[in-house]
Design a protein around this motif. Structure first.
Motif, PDB file in Angstrom:
ATOM      1  N   GLN A  64      39.410  47.547  39.909  1.00  0.00           N
ATOM      2  CA  GLN A  64      38.292  47.412  40.849  1.00  0.00           C
ATOM      3  C   GLN A  64      37.742  45.981  40.831  1.00  0.00           C
ATOM      4  OE1 GLN A  64      36.813  49.735  43.000  1.00  0.00           O
ATOM      5  NE2 GLN A  64      35.529  48.056  43.719  1.00  0.00           N
ATOM      6  N   GLU A  65      37.553  45.430  39.655  1.00  0.00           N
ATOM      7  CA  GLU A  65      37.008  44.074  39.537  1.00  0.00           C
ATOM      8  C   GLU A  65      37.948  43.033  40.146  1.00  0.00           C
ATOM      9  OE1 GLU A  65      34.260  44.465  35.535  1.00  0.00           O
ATOM     10  OE2 GLU A  65      36.444  44.341  35.303  1.00  0.00           O
ATOM     11  N   LEU A  66      39.240  43.164  39.869  1.00  0.00           N
ATOM     12  CA  LEU A  66      40.200  42.223  40.430  1.00  0.00           C
ATOM     13  C   LEU A  66      40.277  42.394  41.949  1.00  0.00           C
ATOM     14  CD1 LEU A  66      42.251  39.977  40.095  1.00  0.00           C
ATOM     15  CD2 LEU A  66      43.982  41.726  39.577  1.00  0.00           C
ATOM     16  N   ALA A  67      40.227  43.622  42.400  1.00  0.00           N
ATOM     17  CA  ALA A  67      40.257  43.889  43.840  1.00  0.00           C
ATOM     18  C   ALA A  67      39.074  43.230  44.545  1.00  0.00           C
ATOM     19  CB  ALA A  67      40.255  45.393  44.097  1.00  0.00           C
ATOM     20  N   GLU A  68      37.892  43.324  43.948  1.00  0.00           N
ATOM     21  CA  GLU A  68      36.712  42.699  44.539  1.00  0.00           C
ATOM     22  C   GLU A  68      36.871  41.189  44.609  1.00  0.00           C
ATOM     23  OE1 GLU A  68      33.284  44.076  42.366  1.00  0.00           O
ATOM     24  OE2 GLU A  68      33.617  46.156  43.000  1.00  0.00           O
ATOM     25  N   LEU A  69      37.422  40.591  43.565  1.00  0.00           N
ATOM     26  CA  LEU A  69      37.646  39.150  43.552  1.00  0.00           C
ATOM     27  C   LEU A  69      38.593  38.729  44.676  1.00  0.00           C
ATOM     28  CD1 LEU A  69      37.447  36.405  41.720  1.00  0.00           C
ATOM     29  CD2 LEU A  69      39.802  37.055  41.209  1.00  0.00           C
ATOM     30  N   LEU A  70      39.645  39.519  44.893  1.00  0.00           N
ATOM     31  CA  LEU A  70      40.663  39.179  45.884  1.00  0.00           C
ATOM     32  C   LEU A  70      40.324  39.675  47.285  1.00  0.00           C
ATOM     33  CD1 LEU A  70      43.902  39.931  43.817  1.00  0.00           C
ATOM     34  CD2 LEU A  70      42.799  37.716  44.210  1.00  0.00           C
ATOM     35  N   GLY A  71      39.300  40.510  47.390  1.00  0.00           N
ATOM     36  CA  GLY A  71      38.933  41.048  48.693  1.00  0.00           C
ATOM     37  C   GLY A  71      39.899  42.097  49.211  1.00  0.00           C
ATOM     38  N   LYS A 108      41.493  46.378  48.383  1.00  0.00           N
ATOM     39  CA  LYS A 108      41.135  47.681  47.821  1.00  0.00           C
ATOM     40  C   LYS A 108      41.807  47.854  46.460  1.00  0.00           C
ATOM     41  CE  LYS A 108      40.504  49.750  52.297  1.00  0.00           C
ATOM     42  NZ  LYS A 108      40.957  50.724  53.283  1.00  0.00           N
ATOM     43  N   PRO A 109      41.160  48.584  45.549  1.00  0.00           N
ATOM     44  CA  PRO A 109      41.740  48.775  44.207  1.00  0.00           C
ATOM     45  C   PRO A 109      43.150  49.355  44.225  1.00  0.00           C
ATOM     46  CG  PRO A 109      39.469  49.512  44.242  1.00  0.00           C
ATOM     47  CD  PRO A 109      39.839  49.195  45.661  1.00  0.00           C
ATOM     48  N   ASN A 110      43.454  50.225  45.189  1.00  0.00           N
ATOM     49  CA  ASN A 110      44.805  50.803  45.217  1.00  0.00           C
ATOM     50  C   ASN A 110      45.859  49.737  45.507  1.00  0.00           C
ATOM     51  OD1 ASN A 110      43.966  50.681  48.002  1.00  0.00           O
ATOM     52  ND2 ASN A 110      45.639  52.086  48.498  1.00  0.00           N
ATOM     53  N   GLN A 111      45.474  48.635  46.178  1.00  0.00           N
ATOM     54  CA  GLN A 111      46.418  47.548  46.421  1.00  0.00           C
ATOM     55  C   GLN A 111      46.769  46.826  45.118  1.00  0.00           C
ATOM     56  OE1 GLN A 111      43.954  46.065  49.863  1.00  0.00           O
ATOM     57  NE2 GLN A 111      45.994  45.554  50.624  1.00  0.00           N
ATOM     58  N   ILE A 112      45.802  46.736  44.212  1.00  0.00           N
ATOM     59  CA  ILE A 112      46.078  46.142  42.898  1.00  0.00           C
ATOM     60  C   ILE A 112      47.076  47.030  42.161  1.00  0.00           C
ATOM     61  CG2 ILE A 112      45.099  45.423  40.682  1.00  0.00           C
ATOM     62  CD1 ILE A 112      44.262  43.665  43.101  1.00  0.00           C
TER      63      ILE A 112
END
Length: 82
Positions: A23-30, A32-36
């Motif tokens: 979730q945190e990395l997803a927010e940084l990259l803009g 969704k968490p499932n994409q991470i």
């Protein structure tokens, strides 16, 4: 040689080493968490722009993330004040 699996494994290892959630990395990259999760599992690749953000964030060279080298070199040298 590049493979989504190598990229995903190294991304996941770096994320966990830094104590970050998907979730945190997803927010940084803009994204969704499932994409991470899809990147970490080797099902999706990153764009060049996201790759650059990841390299900057973790201070790691792209050649390591892409599997072109096994040496995790920093993107930039850390300097100490003094």
């Amino acid at each position: 040689m590049y493979s989504n699996e190598i990229f995903g494994t190294r991304l996941k290892d770096l994320r966990k080493l830094c104590g970050e959630t998907q979730q945190e990395l997803a927010e940084l990259l803009g994204v969704k968490p499932n994409q991470i999760g899809e990147m970490e599992n080797g099902r999706k690749a990153s764009t060049f722009a996201k790759l650059a953000q990841i390299c900057e964030h973790y201070n790691i060279s792209a050649d390591y993330l892409l599997g072109l080298t096994d040496e995790p070199r920093p993107l930039r040298e850390e300097t100490t004040g003094g």
